[in-house]
Every structure is written in structure tokens, then in C-alpha cells.
Design a protein around this motif. Structure first.
Motif, PDB file in Angstrom:
ATOM      1  N   LEU B 218       8.240  -4.053  -4.452  1.00  0.00           N
ATOM      2  CA  LEU B 218       9.248  -4.197  -3.402  1.00  0.00           C
ATOM      3  C   LEU B 218       9.361  -2.894  -2.625  1.00  0.00           C
ATOM      4  CD1 LEU B 218      12.102  -6.117  -5.281  1.00  0.00           C
ATOM      5  CD2 LEU B 218      10.223  -7.044  -3.930  1.00  0.00           C
ATOM      6  N   LYS B 219       9.826  -3.013  -1.384  1.00  0.00           N
ATOM      7  CA  LYS B 219       9.964  -1.826  -0.545  1.00  0.00           C
ATOM      8  C   LYS B 219      11.115  -0.942  -1.009  1.00  0.00           C
ATOM      9  CE  LYS B 219       8.263  -3.786   3.784  1.00  0.00           C
ATOM     10  NZ  LYS B 219       8.618  -4.172   5.150  1.00  0.00           N
ATOM     11  N   ASP B 220      10.987   0.318  -0.720  1.00  0.00           N
ATOM     12  CA  ASP B 220      12.095   1.236  -0.891  1.00  0.00           C
ATOM     13  C   ASP B 220      13.014   1.074   0.325  1.00  0.00           C
ATOM     14  OD1 ASP B 220      13.041   3.789  -2.379  1.00  0.00           O
ATOM     15  OD2 ASP B 220      13.124   4.287  -0.245  1.00  0.00           O
ATOM     16  N   ALA B 221      14.290   1.312   0.102  1.00  0.00           N
ATOM     17  CA  ALA B 221      15.255   1.127   1.193  1.00  0.00           C
ATOM     18  C   ALA B 221      14.886   1.935   2.440  1.00  0.00           C
ATOM     19  CB  ALA B 221      16.654   1.499   0.716  1.00  0.00           C
ATOM     20  N   SER B 222      14.210   3.059   2.246  1.00  0.00           N
ATOM     21  CA  SER B 222      13.848   3.897   3.392  1.00  0.00           C
ATOM     22  C   SER B 222      12.806   3.220   4.280  1.00  0.00           C
ATOM     23  CB  SER B 222      13.314   5.242   2.895  1.00  0.00           C
ATOM     24  OG  SER B 222      12.130   5.030   2.139  1.00  0.00           O
ATOM     25  N   GLU B 223      12.124   2.181   3.741  1.00  0.00           N
ATOM     26  CA  GLU B 223      11.093   1.486   4.512  1.00  0.00           C
ATOM     27  C   GLU B 223      11.641   0.274   5.271  1.00  0.00           C
ATOM     28  OE1 GLU B 223       7.201   1.221   2.035  1.00  0.00           O
ATOM     29  OE2 GLU B 223       8.839   1.306   0.585  1.00  0.00           O
TER      30      GLU B 223
END
Lengths: 169, 754
Positions: B218-223
Motif C-alpha cells: 500500500l502507498k505511504d500517506a506522503s504518496e
């Protein structure tokens, strides 16, 4: 037999003259945008316009509409390609949540703006206090009415909003 | 149903436009033929139970939650589109049908495990277990503020990421390049080095033969590019021109209309019906006695008494018919119950500690109370509340050729489908539920009682029937937010420090943590006693938090006053070990200019409540003039971890606050002679525009687990309001609603005593 004009079209309906206009509009004429909420003119979900004035159709017998000019939510926009300024403002402010009361809210607001193009906060409160929104979107409704009042002179066709409708509607 | 194999399904699926069902929603081995049936478009490939990609590269998010105004469907699609790297302009929505594959097993997991986080490696087995649980319970719930934090986090995001991985792998195979070199953006695949690119649609079918990962990255929130954006809600355009379809807007050929009345005394019964006058009305078709109904299960369980229905050629005629009935009701022993007797019973049972169960116990409170410098006691009460959704309960049922079709707006489509099957004796596979938009839900539309009545009537008259409840029936036959009494005791030392907190209340439901407080107190004893009544229970927006938020946040305010401290600073001092709570509290204090004095007759109150995984603080400003309270302004702050749609979160907080404000100012269902006194909006009032305060909501993205938004706004408004009234007048309000109290009198009383 009751005769009236609704959204620009002449109609004749054969019903008990005491039948509330709400049920005639919904059941006999198949226009279901006008909603049933309380049956005693307390909530405003059934608001329509008769000769331009906001009326609670759930307590108005069809006989009282004889010969008069009715507008419902289906007749609010000038044509299929165009939104009423209030409808455009409603989308801009993302007003509706469940949406059930919104036909009535819009019909009350449209009657207000037709009579008073630049309403004060108090004018808006007075005109809208008969319309309950259980999702509590009063702040957004009020903001949208002000936006529509300010936008009245601008073109109605809202390209971005139409696009949204096509893509996600 | 034989054991499903991927190949067999795929083969059948391609012919019928089907495909592969994988990942978090279903495991290989699960039967998935029902979902294949929902794929009808030419050239469509089902890549995942929550995703479908068609030949025009349009991604359709299959959303397993109903829309009741919370905007969850749009937010869920955002979560899917984010992980899928989908082109938002090509994303569409479809509400998942009421079939067992869409049982909210993810939601059920959230419900059962109370937000416990599992490490990724065990997720598949937990899911396998939950799928069974969900099927068994026949759940497809919308409620508990679970859509985003459970279905979104564990369903949509994982589905999006797994689908993206499969598409990448399919492209890598075809292009003969490593998957790691392929990038994705706006629903397209790119291999930059060889200048290759393709749409998702071009590889959808190939991706369907891939084995998905259960734990895609899953993506990191920064992405995030789509999560965190306030996207316009997809359901709004139809809600401004009258075309949005609610269940009551359905019309079937040959349909007749019905309305009902159930025993005014809960648990009562029909003794006799004289329907002569009703049947004489032109247009009345039938008068039917309906048997009592009950459902059991984790969600939406109930038991109702019998009722009488009138069927007619129009709703107005059905109403006239119902008014003309002479029904004799039997109260079955509850005719003498009143709100007064219920509160007397609560008080008695709390005092006697009947079957007291502990929610939490730390330290020895009795020892602390015996030696404390100051002991504080107080009793709080709240009344029963109805939901009063704008759309009164209704359902349309058509039974033909051994099949039943049901049109209803409900919070639990799968459960309702089973309820109709049980009520009609029709096999559940022959029951189709067409879930419509809900004109409000708030918990009421998780209970299938009205839909069961509609099915009973449709079966009896042999015609399609639309059953519409009157508002009066809606108010008097609700499943109510329980009335509760809560007794507090606090011990303080000479410095005003809180040493012990004791709380005993009646009637516990969900969530179990509702009465717990975030404040650091070394000795705590919180528990509940049993004190049942005949008034039926229902989940009401924020459930037990709606009562306990008022109780605990009022009493901590009393403690601060007794300590001679500022209400904000006192709370803040007790939250040293709770940085998230403290940050939310501080935010609301800063944004409301907490320290700036207000003029004569004005006051400010604060509250803090964690519920459904989110932390909400509120500051209310009031003006009290001649005993009349005007609520001027509400400043709210919410930490829901990560706001998927910040404007959507704000809208939910605004909504929750107004819903709670209605309850605080007016909400009161009173019981007399075993029945509800109120009947419609004239005596069960709702807040209107002129009484609505300015509401400013501040959204904090802490990056913690995603919390709910639909409910957490409701609990904190009542205590912040009554704390503000105390600040303005010196009068402590310990019972709701406010309009029950003469504040002028109470001010004089306080002055006389003080």
C-alpha cells in the motif's frame, strides 16, 4: 375533476377533491421529486410553488389548486441543459447529504429569491425555517442561497458540473 | 454449488463477461457465481470483487455500503482509485448488490475485533474467518462509522493495490520486461525505457488470469494524490433536480398503497378490529391484521407486536381507511409504565446496584473517597430519542411467480433480504433486494420491521404493494435511543487534583468503551446495572456515546469547577499521556480564542470525546437572555487519522453537531401509559435554520489509523453546550433536553443557594 397548470403543462386529474396536492403530484402525475415528510406542514419536504409562492403540498387539497400555476422541483430549471442558479450553488457548496429534503429546500429558496434577489441572513432564516433538514446542512444551504443571489446575473450553464454528472452520475 | 475453481469460473466468466474474484473480498475456493452475474456489459472484465474495468478503461468501484447521505461511496471510490492509480475522471460507482459475497465481512471484522490491528501476514486467515461470520450473520451493514475505516482501509485500498499489481504483472509478461520497471498513472501502464504504454483495459483480461497478492504494497500517506482531496460527491447532482430515487419513488405496474398501525403500547396486541367504516370508503381494497415479527442476530435484531394494515388505491385513501378503523389494543401489562416510573426504576436500581457489572476498575476508589479532601456527586439523565429520518419508513414489495422483489433504502440489504425470505417463506435466492438511496438512516434503517410488514401485505393481497408509514407511526414505533441515568462520584485533594472517578449507569449497549474517559485518574470504577424497560432499543447516531459523551464531559467540567480551575486547562493537564487527544483539545481552544473573555450573558463550553476511532473536541459559545439560550458558534476539531475527503469529513461533523443539537435542545420521547406521547415534528421538534450556529470544523491528519466521521460529531455538542450555559449563568444542566428546564428559575435558585 381538478384542472391546473404544472411546470408549464395543463393537467386534469380525476380524484377526490380533498386529496392533498402532494399525492396527486406523486401518484397521479408521477413526479416524485416532491417528498412526503410529515403530512402536517411541519417539515417542508413537500414544498412546491403555487403562483410563485412556496406552499406545503401535503396539506393543500387539490381543489384549492384549481386553475392555478404550479411549479415543482422538476420544473425549477429553465430547461434540460440548464441549471437554476440555486441548483448550481447547491452543487458548488456540496449541500445535500441524504438529499430527501432538498427539493423542498430549493423550492422555498427559489420562491425567496424570486421575490427578494438580495436577502439578508434574517430574510433567509425567515423563508427557510419551515424546511427541516435532519442532516443539518443549514449552514451550507444558507451559503448556497447567498452564492446564487450573487450569481443571478451570470450564465447558468455550468460546464464543470455537467461533466461531473456525466462521469459520476 | 460445487467447489469453485478459478479456471472454470474464468471460462464461464469470459462468455458471460465474467472474470476473477480475488484478494481481500473472496478467497479462492469461495463460490462467486453471484458476483459474475452482476457483470453484464460487453467486454467487461471483473478484476476484483470491488473493481471492474471495462473496455473503455472506465473503472467501476463496487461499493458495498448504502448511501444515506454520508458520502461514503465517493470516499470509498477515492481509496480504491488512489491505490489503483486510476484516472479519477474515469471512475464510476455501483452499489454492490445484496448478495452474500458482499456481506460486510470486513465491516464485521471491525465490529467484532473493535479495531484491533492484525499484522499483514495474518490478514488472509482473519478474512477467511470473517467471511464465514459475515455470511452466518447475513450482514451488509452501513453503520458504526465503519465504511471508510474498515471497508475502505481493508477492502478498497487493498483491492486497488492488488488490482494494480496484477495489471503491472500482466503488462510485464506481455512486454517481456521486469514488473519493477513498469509505472502506472491515470489508469495507464508505462515502460519508460522501451517507450511502451497501454491502458488498464488492454491488460484487464490478462490480469484476470494472474494470482493476486493478499498483501499488496500500500502507498505511504506522503504518496497520496486522490486520498485527501475533496472530490465532488457523485450522488449530489441528482439530489438537486428531483431525479434521485428513494424507495418511495418506486412505482410498479398495478401497485397498491398501504399504511399501518402497530400497538401503541410496545409489546401489546390487537384484541379486535372493527373495519366496517374503513371498508366502506371508496378505494379501500383490504384491511389486514399482520402477525408480530422478530429477527435475531448481531445487527438489527428486534421484536414487534402485531399491527393492522389498510390497503387502498392511493396512499391518501389508505390513510383515511386507517383513521376509520376501530381497533381495541391489549397492552399486555405495560399500560402503566411512564417516563416517570422508568426514571424512578433507574434511580432505584442504581442505588441498589442491581447486578452491577464492571466496565473498568483501577485502584481502590472507596479508600480514596474515605480520605479525600473533597467528594463530588451528581446524577445525570437523558430521555429516549427517536431518529425521525426525513424519509418516513417505507418499502415496496412485489411477489410474483415464486419470487419477491423488494425496493427499500436500508443500512443492511443482505439482512433485509433474508428477513423478507423468512416472512414470506420464499427461498432467499428468489428474493431480490433493490437498495435505494436513504432519506436519512441514523441507525433506524438497519431494522427491517417495516419491510417485513410490506412483504406480509404483498403476500396477502397478491399485488405489488408500497407501504408508507405516517410520520406519527415513525415517531411512535421507533427503536429508541435509550433513556439513561448515570451517577458520578469524584474525589479531589486540596490542590484540586482528581484522585478517583466512580460512575454507575443503567442500560449498556455499544460501543463498550463509550463511558470510559481519556483523563489520567489513578483510581477508577466504572460500571453499569441492569434495569430493563419495555421500550425497544435501537442504535441511534453514535449509539452509547450520545449519552455518555454528555455525562462524562459534563461531570469532568464540574470537577474542574470544584478544583477552581479553567475547564480547558484542567482537562489538558489530565491528558499529558494522550498527545493525540491533547492536540485536538488544544486546536479547538486556539481556534475558538478560548482565553478571550466574553461579554455579559455569554459563555463558552468545551468537550472532548473519542468515538469510532476519531477524536473530536468542540467549543460552543452561547448567549443566554431571559432564560433563552441562543447557540452562537461551534468550533470543532477532529483527528480521524487521515481525512479521505476533508470536505466530506467537515460535512459529517456539521451534520453530527446539528443532529446532537436537536437532541440537546428539544429531543425527548416521553412514555405515558406504556406508549409514546409525541407524534410529529410539532411536538418532537428539530433544529431549524434560524437556530443553527455557525460551525467551524478543523481537520487534523495525524496519520494514525483512519477513524469514522458520521457519528463522532454528535456526542460532544450537548456537553459543550451545557458547559457553556454554566459558564454564562452558573447553572449546571444535568438533564436533557434543555427546553425541559426553566433556566431563569434555575439561575435564581442557584443564586439563592450560593
Amino acid at each position: 375533476m381538478a384542472k391546473f397548470v404544472i411546470n408549464g403543462e395543463a393537467q386534469e386529474v380525476d380524484v377526490d377533491p380533498s386529496t392533498p396536492l402532494l399525492w396527486v403530484i406523486r401518484e397521479k402525475l408521477g413526479m416524485t421529486g416532491t417528498k412526503f415528510g410529515c403530512g402536517m406542514a411541519q417539515c417542508g419536504a413537500c414544498t412546491i410553488q403555487i403562483d410563485g409562492a412556496a406552499v406545503r403540498s401535503c396539506v393543500m387539497p387539490v381543489a384549492a389548486a384549481e386553475g392555478r400555476d404550479i411549479t415543482t422541483i422538476e420544473g425549477l430549471a429553465p430547461d434540460e441543459e440548464t441549471l437554476h442558479p440555486l441548483q448550481a450553488a447547491w452543487i458548488e457548496h456540496q449541500v445535500p447529504q441524504c438529499g430527501y429534503c432538498q427539493s423542498g429546500q430549493l423550492m422555498s429558496a427559489a420562491a425567496l429569491l424570486a421575490e427578494n434577489p438580495n436577502p439578508s441572513d434574517e430574510d433567509i432564516d425567515r423563508a427557510m425555517d419551515g424546511n427541516i433538514c435532519r442532516c443539518g446542512m443549514y449552514g451550507r444551504i444558507k451559503a448556497a442561497i447567498k452564492t446564487a443571489a450573487n450569481n443571478n446575473a451570470k450564465p447558468l450553464f455550468h460546464n464543470a458540473l455537467r461533466k461531473q454528472e456525466v462521469n459520476h452520475g | 454449488m460445487g467447489k469453485w475453481t478459478r479456471r472454470a469460473f474464468l471460462t464461464a466468466g469470459v462468455v458471460a463477461g465474467g472474470g476473477l474474484v480475488v484478494g481481500v473480498s473472496l478467497r479462492p475456493g469461495n463460490v462467486a457465481h453471484d458476483i459474475a452475474g452482476t457483470i453484464e456489459g460487453e467486454g467487461e472484465t471483473l478484476v476484483h470483487a470491488y473493481v471492474k474495468i471495462d473496455a473503455d478503461n472506465v473503472v467501476t468501484a463496487m461499493v458495498p455500503h448504502s448511501e444515506m447521505g454520508q458520502g461514503a461511496q465517493t470516499a470509498l471510490a477515492q481509496m480504491l482509485a488512489e491505490e489503483l492509480d486510476a484516472d479519477w475522471n474515469l471512475v464510476r460507482f455501483e452499489e454492490a448488490p445484496a448478495i452474500k459475497e458482499y456481506g460486510s465481512y470486513t465491516a464485521g471484522r471491525g465490529y467484532l475485533f473493535k479495531g484491533i490491528n492484525f499484522p499483514d501476514v495474518v490478514v488472509p486467515s482473519v478474512d477467511g474467518f470473517m467471511m464465514k461470520v459475515a455470511e452466518g450473520l447475513q450482514m451488509q451493514i452501513t453503520g458504526g462509522s465503519m465504511s471508510i475505516r474498515v471497508t475502505g482501509q481493508y477492502g478498497m485500498r487493498v483491492a486497488g493495490a492488488a488490482t494494480r499489481e496484477m495489471l503491472v504483472n500482466a503488462a510485464a509478461d506481455a512486454w517481456g520486461v521486469p514488473a519493477a520497471q513498469i509505472s502506472t498513472e491515470n489508469s495507464r501502464l508505462y515502460h519508460k525505457a522501451s517507450n511502451k504504454e497501454a491502458t488498464y483495459a488492454e491488460f484487464a483480461e490478462a490480469a484476470a488470469s494472474m494470482t493476486p497478492s493478499y498483501t499488496p504494497k500500500l502507498k505511504d500517506a506522503s504518496e497520496f494524490k486522490i486520498i485527501g482531496e475533496s472530490k465532488p460527491r457523485h450522488d449530489i447532482p441528482a439530489k438537486v433536480n428531483g431525479t434521485a430515487m428513494f424507495a418511495m419513488d418506486v412505482k410498479r405496474p398495478g401497485m397498491v398503497y398501504a399504511t399501518v398501525q402497530r400497538s401503541p403500547v410496545f409489546g401489546g396486541r390487537v384484541v379486535s378490529v372493527d373495519d366496517k367504516a374503513a371498508r366502506a370508503i371508496d378505494g379501500v381494497i383490504e384491511v389486514i391484521q399482520l402477525p408480530q415479527a422478530s429477527r435475531s442476530g448481531m445487527v438489527g435484531n428486534f421484536s414487534t407486536s402485531g399491527s393492522v394494515a389498510v390497503v387502498a388505491d392511493s396512499y391518501y385513501t389508505a390513510q383515511q381507511g386507517l383513521k376509520a378503523l376501530k381497533i381495541e389494543w391489549g397492552g399486555e401489562g405495560n399500560e402503566s409504565v411512564s417516563s416517570e416510573s422508568i426514571f424512578e426504576q433507574f434511580d432505584r436500581d442504581i442505588t441498589a446496584g442491581v447486578d452491577r457489572q464492571s466496565d473498568m476498575s483501577e485502584g481502590d476508589v472507596e479508600m480514596v473517597f474515605a480520605s479525600a479532601a473533597k467528594n463530588l456527586v451528581a446524577d445525570y439523565t437523558v430521555p429516549y430519542l427517536a431518529h425521525t429520518c426525513m424519509e418516513p419508513l417505507n418499502a415496496t414489495v412485489e411477489i410474483k411467480d415464486g419470487k419477491a422483489d423488494v425496493w427499500v433504502g436500508c443500512q443492511n440489504p443482505l439482512g433485509f433480504r433474508h428477513a423478507v425470505a423468512d416472512a414470506t417463506g420464499i427461498d432467499v435466492e428468489m428474493v431480490t433486494l433493490h437498495n435505494q438511496l436513504m432519506g436519512g438512516g441514523f441507525g433506524r434503517k438497519a431494522i427491517s420491521d417495516c419491510t417485513i410488514q410490506a412483504a406480509q401485505i404483498a403476500k396477502a393481497v397478491g399485488k405489488p404493494v408500497q407501504l408508507v408509514w405516517s410520520r406519527e407511526e415513525d415517531v411512535r414505533q421507533d427503536f429508541y435511543r435509550p433513556a439513561v441515568q448515570s451517577r458520578f462520584r469524584a474525589a479531589l485533594n486540596d490542590a484540586g487534583e482528581l484522585l478517583a472517578w466512580q460512575n454507575t449507569y443503567v442500560d449498556k449497549h455499544e460501543p463498550i468503551e463509550a463511558p470510559l474517559i481519556p483523563y489520567a485518574v489513578s483510581s477508577k470504577d466504572i460500571g453499569h446495572v441492569s434495569s430493563p424497560t419495555h421500550v425497544p432499543f435501537g442504535a441511534w447516531r453514535s449509539v452509547d456515546h450520545s449519552q455518555h459523551g454528555f455525562f462524562t464531559e459534563s461531570f469532568i467540567d464540574e470537577v474542574a469547577v470544584a478544583a477552581g480551575k479553567d475547564a480547558y486547562e484542567y482537562r489538558a493537564a489530565l491528558l499529558k499521556d494522550k498527545p493525540r487527544h491533547l492536540a485536538v483539545l488544544k486546536k479547538v481552544a486556539d481556534e475558538s480564542n478560548w482565553q478571550q473573555p466574553l461579554g455579559e450573558g455569554r459563555g463558552r463550553g468545551i468537550s472532548l470525546q473519542e468515538s469510532f476511532g476519531s477524536i473530536v473536541a468542540q467549543v460552543v459559545e452561547v448567549t443566554v437572555t431571559d432564560g433563552e439560550v441562543a447557540v452562537d458558534r461551534v468550533v470543532a476539531a477532529i483527528d480521524a487519522g487521515q481525512a479521505v475527503s476533508p470536505d466530506g469529513v467537515k460535512a459529517q461533523i456539521e451534520s453530527g453537531i446539528v443532529y446532537g443539537l436537536t437532541a440537546a435542545l428539544y429531543g425527548e420521547i416521553t412514555i405515558e401509559q406504556g406508549a409514546v406521547v409525541q407524534s410529529n415534528f410539532h411536538d418532537y421538534q428539530a433544529v431549524r435554520m434560524s437556530e443553527t450556529p455557525v460551525i467551524e470544523t478543523h481537520v487534523i491528519n495525524s496519520g494514525e489509523d483512519i477513524g469514522g466521521a458520521g457519528e463522532p460529531g454528535t456526542p460532544g455538542i450537548a456537553p459543550a453546550l451545557t458547559n457553556a450555559i454554566y459558564d454564562a449563568t452558573g447553572t449546571r444542566v444535568r438533564g436533557l433536553p434543555l427546553n425541559r428546564f426553566d433556566l431563569d428559575f434555575r439561575i435564581e435558585e442557584t443564586e439563592a443557594v450560593g
